[in-house]
Design a protein around this motif. Sequence first.
Motif, PDB file in Angstrom:
ATOM      1  N   MET A 255      -4.518  -0.594  -6.173  1.00  0.00           N
ATOM      2  CA  MET A 255      -3.654  -1.045  -7.267  1.00  0.00           C
ATOM      3  C   MET A 255      -4.250  -0.672  -8.632  1.00  0.00           C
ATOM      4  N   ALA A 256      -5.563  -0.725  -8.751  1.00  0.00           N
ATOM      5  CA  ALA A 256      -6.201  -0.304 -10.002  1.00  0.00           C
ATOM      6  C   ALA A 256      -5.991   1.191 -10.232  1.00  0.00           C
ATOM      7  N   THR A 257      -6.081   1.980  -9.165  1.00  0.00           N
ATOM      8  CA  THR A 257      -5.826   3.423  -9.285  1.00  0.00           C
ATOM      9  C   THR A 257      -4.380   3.656  -9.718  1.00  0.00           C
TER      10      THR A 257
ATOM     11  N   ARG B 298       0.829  -1.200   0.000  1.00  0.00           N
ATOM     12  CA  ARG B 298       0.000   0.000   0.000  1.00  0.00           C
ATOM     13  C   ARG B 298       0.870   1.259   0.000  1.00  0.00           C
ATOM     14  N   LEU B 299       1.867   1.294   0.869  1.00  0.00           N
ATOM     15  CA  LEU B 299       2.732   2.470   0.960  1.00  0.00           C
ATOM     16  C   LEU B 299       3.493   2.697  -0.340  1.00  0.00           C
ATOM     17  N   LEU B 300       4.007   1.627  -0.915  1.00  0.00           N
ATOM     18  CA  LEU B 300       4.720   1.762  -2.187  1.00  0.00           C
ATOM     19  C   LEU B 300       3.780   2.195  -3.308  1.00  0.00           C
ATOM     20  N   ALA B 301       2.552   1.710  -3.306  1.00  0.00           N
ATOM     21  CA  ALA B 301       1.577   2.129  -4.320  1.00  0.00           C
ATOM     22  C   ALA B 301       1.258   3.612  -4.183  1.00  0.00           C
ATOM     23  N   LEU B 302       1.065   4.061  -2.963  1.00  0.00           N
ATOM     24  CA  LEU B 302       0.783   5.487  -2.743  1.00  0.00           C
ATOM     25  C   LEU B 302       1.966   6.345  -3.192  1.00  0.00           C
TER      26      LEU B 302
END
Length: 150
Positions: A128-130, A45-49
């Motif tokens: 992840m889709a975002t 989550r943190l890496l995606a953000l």
Amino acid sequence: MRPIYPGTDASAEQVLALAEEYRAAAHHLLQRGQRGNPATWAPARLLALQAIELQLNGLLLYRGLEPAAIRALQHDLARRCALAFAFGIVLRKRTADHLRALHDGREYLTTRYAPECAASWSRINRLMATLDEVSCKVAKATGLPVNNPA
């Protein structure tokens, strides 16, 4: 003399290449997540953000926004989204709404520091889709390669 901030001299290409590394790492870490244990999703989550923020930063740099102006946005994905729209990026309504919700819910901060807030986090598949949509649209808008580090 004013201090030089890290990243001030980075090109849009370099920022987008870094964003791609964070995106790839986020996808890789999804394998470690365990249903029923939200903390196991926090690293992905943190890496995606971070990747989303860097993707939008790369776009803003590419469109000529000054690094100081981008830094002033702090971690506000909603404002970055609005600027991306102003620069011609058209995200799906659901994605734009999610970027605003990420900001409103302070997910960047709660992911980093507040595992007790995990119940309020958006679903990892939505995040992840975002990420993937933002990445795709930014790549199309800039025409810059994002798969190779600059």
